[in-house]
Motif scaffolding. Structure first.
Motif, PDB file in Angstrom:
ATOM      1  N   HIS A   1      33.625  14.664 -66.673  1.00 54.41           N
ATOM      2  CA  HIS A   1      33.868  13.386 -65.999  1.00 54.41           C
ATOM      3  C   HIS A   1      35.336  12.974 -66.118  1.00 54.41           C
ATOM      4  CE1 HIS A   1      29.511  12.601 -65.671  1.00 54.41           C
ATOM      5  NE2 HIS A   1      29.448  13.193 -66.857  1.00 54.41           N
ATOM      6  N   THR A   2      35.832  12.346 -65.057  1.00 50.63           N
ATOM      7  CA  THR A   2      37.188  11.782 -65.059  1.00 50.63           C
ATOM      8  C   THR A   2      37.106  10.256 -65.093  1.00 50.63           C
ATOM      9  OG1 THR A   2      37.486  11.451 -62.677  1.00 50.63           O
ATOM     10  CG2 THR A   2      37.829  13.693 -63.525  1.00 50.63           C
TER      11      THR A   2
ATOM     12  N   ALA B   1      37.185   8.338 -62.840  1.00 51.31           N
ATOM     13  CA  ALA B   1      36.382   7.821 -61.733  1.00 51.31           C
ATOM     14  C   ALA B   1      34.986   7.413 -62.177  1.00 51.31           C
ATOM     15  CB  ALA B   1      36.294   8.856 -60.615  1.00 51.31           C
ATOM     16  N   SER B   2      34.483   8.010 -63.261  1.00 52.14           N
ATOM     17  CA  SER B   2      33.143   7.683 -63.740  1.00 52.14           C
ATOM     18  C   SER B   2      33.088   6.353 -64.489  1.00 52.14           C
ATOM     19  CB  SER B   2      32.607   8.805 -64.641  1.00 52.14           C
ATOM     20  OG  SER B   2      32.146   9.903 -63.872  1.00 52.14           O
TER      21      SER B   2
ATOM     22  N   THR C   1      42.432  11.973 -65.838  1.00 52.67           N
ATOM     23  CA  THR C   1      42.435  12.173 -64.389  1.00 52.67           C
ATOM     24  C   THR C   1      41.953  13.576 -64.029  1.00 52.67           C
ATOM     25  OG1 THR C   1      44.680  13.053 -64.351  1.00 52.67           O
ATOM     26  CG2 THR C   1      44.440  10.643 -64.209  1.00 52.67           C
TER      27      THR C   1
ATOM     28  N   GLU D   1      31.162  13.539 -61.322  1.00 57.82           N
ATOM     29  CA  GLU D   1      31.194  12.103 -61.632  1.00 57.82           C
ATOM     30  C   GLU D   1      29.793  11.493 -61.561  1.00 57.82           C
ATOM     31  OE1 GLU D   1      33.906  11.520 -62.839  1.00 57.82           O
ATOM     32  OE2 GLU D   1      35.425  12.628 -61.729  1.00 57.82           O
TER      33      GLU D   1
ATOM     34  N   THR E   1      30.749   3.168 -62.376  1.00 58.34           N
ATOM     35  CA  THR E   1      31.221   4.394 -61.753  1.00 58.34           C
ATOM     36  C   THR E   1      31.793   4.130 -60.362  1.00 58.34           C
ATOM     37  OG1 THR E   1      30.687   6.736 -61.416  1.00 58.34           O
ATOM     38  CG2 THR E   1      29.072   5.139 -60.630  1.00 58.34           C
ATOM     39  N   CYS E   2      32.147   5.204 -59.676  1.00 57.75           N
ATOM     40  CA  CYS E   2      32.828   5.090 -58.392  1.00 57.75           C
ATOM     41  C   CYS E   2      31.861   4.766 -57.247  1.00 57.75           C
ATOM     42  CB  CYS E   2      33.584   6.384 -58.093  1.00 57.75           C
ATOM     43  SG  CYS E   2      32.685   7.877 -58.518  1.00 57.75           S
TER      44      CYS E   2
ATOM     45  N   TYR F   1      33.933   7.472 -52.646  1.00 53.01           N
ATOM     46  CA  TYR F   1      34.603   8.480 -53.472  1.00 53.01           C
ATOM     47  C   TYR F   1      34.012   9.858 -53.202  1.00 53.01           C
ATOM     48  CZ  TYR F   1      36.318  10.920 -57.633  1.00 53.01           C
ATOM     49  OH  TYR F   1      36.911  11.818 -58.487  1.00 53.01           O
TER      50      TYR F   1
END
Length: 241
Positions: free
Chosen positions: A10-11, A13-14, A20, A40, A48-49, A53
């Motif tokens: 996970h980045t 974005a999660s 990143t 993600e 989260t996103c 995304y």
């Protein structure tokens, strides 16, 4: 065995991870991996996103720092009938899909209900991997789970983060021992994943390796040994068309 890939990470974005895309990919390359899949959390997970995304993942390069990078999702199983929190058309566009039970998204049911939730999610041709089925907060019938994974051509995950003594999942070791015993019996392949939420943990599998060594689990049932072997299990929906 050399582990050449990590297919659950996970980045930022999660929402509760800390690096990143490029930082995660660079670390994977530095550690000698050949492939990294960034998965993600899907939309039901707090923080989260947005759906947009995932709709836009097509713009990202699939080669970074000399390794292959895939983009997908860890979807949330939302009920005991295996309903997922991403529309089917979007799921089918993901490079890889991990399906998991998470405390913020579904309450644990009975052993039979939790097992059914996993098995019904496996029947979705877009699902490639069952994430951390070793969480004792969601008791399951491993005999049924392992047999269903073999039947549906889905990988069961040995999650290194679960086995970390500092982790939050309940009693993962007895669950993983049972799962590995049955995977050997049914010749059901597994995948080792880091479930990393920071770059330092990308490709880490020391706790999983220890358990595999203790149980004498056969390398031929571990897809991490080969990108080619791993790719037999992902993008399943596309392969069926």
């Amino acid at each position: 065995m050399k582990n050449v890939l990590d297919s659950h990470a996970h980045t930022i974005a999660s929402g509760h991870a800390y690096n990143t895309i490029y930082e995660m990919a660079q670390t994977a390359a530095d550690k000698g991996l050949e492939l990294l899949a960034l998965t993600e959390h899907s939309m039901a997970m707090p923080g989260t996103c947005h759906e947009f995304y995932f709709l836009n993942l097509k713009v990202l390069p699939r080669q970074m720092f000399g390794i292959e990078v895939l983009f997908g999702t860890e979807v949330n199983i939302m009920d005991y009938e295996g309903k997922l929190d991403m529309q089917q058309g979007l799921l089918e566009k993901m490079d890889v899909v991990v399906a998991s039970l998470h405390i913020p998204c579904i309450k644990s049911g009975t052993e039979a209900e939790n097992t059914r939730a996993y098995i019904k999610s496996m029947e979705n041709p877009a699902v490639n991997i069952i994430g951390h089925p070793d969480d004792g907060r969601y008791p399951v019938n491993f005999d049924e789970l392992v047999a269903a994974a073999k039947e549906n051509h889905v990988l069961l995950e040995l999650n290194n983060s679960s086995l970390n003594p500092a982790g939050s999942r309940k009693d993962p070791i007895p669950s993983d021992r049972k799962m590995l015993e049955l995977c050997r019996k049914y010749q059901t392949p597994i995948i080792i994943n880091s479930d990393s939420h920071c770059a330092a943990d990308v490709g880490c599998h020391q706790y999983a390796d220890k358990l595999l060594e203790e149980t004498g689990f056969p390398e031929e049932l571990i897809v991490n040994r080969s990108v080619e072997e791993y790719k037999k299990y992902i993008n399943r929906f596309t392969a069926l068309k």
